[in-house]
Design a protein around this motif. Sequence first.
Motif, PDB file in Angstrom:
ATOM      1  N   LEU A   1       0.830  -1.196   0.000  1.00 17.58           N
ATOM      2  CA  LEU A   1       0.000   0.000   0.000  1.00 17.58           C
ATOM      3  C   LEU A   1       0.868   1.250   0.000  1.00 17.58           C
ATOM      4  N   ALA A   2       1.999   1.200   0.687  1.00 22.05           N
ATOM      5  CA  ALA A   2       2.908   2.342   0.695  1.00 22.05           C
ATOM      6  C   ALA A   2       3.423   2.635  -0.710  1.00 22.05           C
ATOM      7  N   THR A   3       3.697   1.577  -1.491  1.00 22.75           N
ATOM      8  CA  THR A   3       4.140   1.781  -2.866  1.00 22.75           C
ATOM      9  C   THR A   3       3.026   2.414  -3.697  1.00 22.75           C
TER      10      THR A   3
ATOM     11  N   LEU B   1       3.013   6.012  -5.846  1.00 19.81           N
ATOM     12  CA  LEU B   1       2.643   6.160  -7.255  1.00 19.81           C
ATOM     13  C   LEU B   1       1.436   7.069  -7.455  1.00 19.81           C
ATOM     14  N   GLY B   2       0.871   7.601  -6.381  1.00 17.53           N
ATOM     15  CA  GLY B   2      -0.190   8.594  -6.537  1.00 17.53           C
ATOM     16  C   GLY B   2      -1.594   8.048  -6.551  1.00 17.53           C
TER      17      GLY B   2
ATOM     18  N   ARG C   1      -6.732   6.771  -2.973  1.00 17.67           N
ATOM     19  CA  ARG C   1      -6.879   6.293  -1.595  1.00 17.67           C
ATOM     20  C   ARG C   1      -6.382   4.861  -1.526  1.00 17.67           C
ATOM     21  N   ALA C   2      -5.834   4.499  -0.365  1.00 15.31           N
ATOM     22  CA  ALA C   2      -5.330   3.131  -0.168  1.00 15.31           C
ATOM     23  C   ALA C   2      -5.762   2.647   1.199  1.00 15.31           C
ATOM     24  N   ALA C   3      -6.226   1.409   1.265  1.00 13.86           N
ATOM     25  CA  ALA C   3      -6.717   0.869   2.526  1.00 13.86           C
ATOM     26  C   ALA C   3      -6.675  -0.651   2.478  1.00 13.86           C
ATOM     27  N   ALA C   4      -6.926  -1.266   3.624  1.00 16.42           N
ATOM     28  CA  ALA C   4      -6.979  -2.723   3.709  1.00 16.42           C
ATOM     29  C   ALA C   4      -8.365  -3.252   3.394  1.00 16.42           C
ATOM     30  N   ARG C   5      -9.419  -2.418   3.607  1.00 17.24           N
ATOM     31  CA  ARG C   5     -10.799  -2.856   3.385  1.00 17.24           C
ATOM     32  C   ARG C   5     -11.572  -1.747   2.694  1.00 17.24           C
ATOM     33  N   ALA C   6     -12.461  -2.141   1.780  1.00 17.65           N
ATOM     34  CA  ALA C   6     -13.237  -1.156   1.038  1.00 17.65           C
ATOM     35  C   ALA C   6     -14.178  -0.377   1.945  1.00 17.65           C
TER      36      ALA C   6
END
Length: 330
Positions: free
Chosen positions: A198-200, A204-205, A208-213
């Motif tokens: 997720l950090a990568t 890359l822009g 939003r990034a998360a573990a669960r929708a």
Amino acid sequence: MRAALIEAPGKVTVTTVPDPAPGPREVVVDVAACGLCGTDLHILRGEFAPTLPVVPGHEFAGVVVEVGRDVTEVSAGDAVAVDPSLYCHECRSCRAGRGNLCDRWNAIGVSVPGGAAEFAVAPVANCVRLPDHVDVRDAALIEPLACAVRGYDVLSRSPLGANVLIYGSGTMGLMMLELAKRTGAASVDILDINPERLATARTLGVSRAAARADEFDRPEGWEFVVDATGNAAAIQDGLGRVAKGGTFLQFGVADYATTATIEPYRIYNQEITITGSMAVLHSFERATALFASGVLDPSVFISDRIPLEEYPRALDRFAAGRGRKIVVEP
């Protein structure tokens, strides 16, 4: 020559095998780099058991060192990326221009010896010459990029301003992210349970990034949902996140036993499309051009460069979800 060899389910070694020789319309490539992929794990687990033993490696690039007697398109010394697809050109799918659905589909590194070796043989038609400014050691990324380009061909009716949700931020999910950003997406969200990956994605822009929708506030869903994991739970969740009139793309490679449940009335009533994208189709040359234009930063995508002798360790590292793209450099 030295080569990795998957001898039987669960058994991989690095050993000595005969040097390859080209047929009339084939070339021998001195392999510079060979990427590891989920397909390699499927082979190791015996899911393509009839092909064993096999030298794996379908994501590779290198320098031509020998050509067959009828080859004129490339010469010794040319740097090339290799499309691993092998079609019969005779079945109904091939005649319809859908070679990736060939009834006799084969692939270098899957059913015939591949690029996890010092040298590999390929039909000249499968070799795409690389521009001088492209580092051949980075060009192992072109084959997975070609798969991602094929995925976006399937999503070719994507309107400008679509909202995209991607399950998985491994190599393929990140490539789909990069392509979505360049095809007019209004937002691209990504899900993964691996914090490092997720950090990568954030680097890359991603929007939003998360573990669960459920961590995203989008009750209406996403116009395009892409599974790049092959994981049953991710697929099932993704099917429920598609917006009205939207599309779910099965892009990740699931094992044969994976199943998911659909709701036929919802598919009918909300005009939801469920589709898939299989490997490479008319996309390798375009992927090479995109790669040469700088669509991907190899330093971000490639996390590990490992010598051939450590191929079994590289597979273990990949299976554990560590790093990003792992390449073996014979």
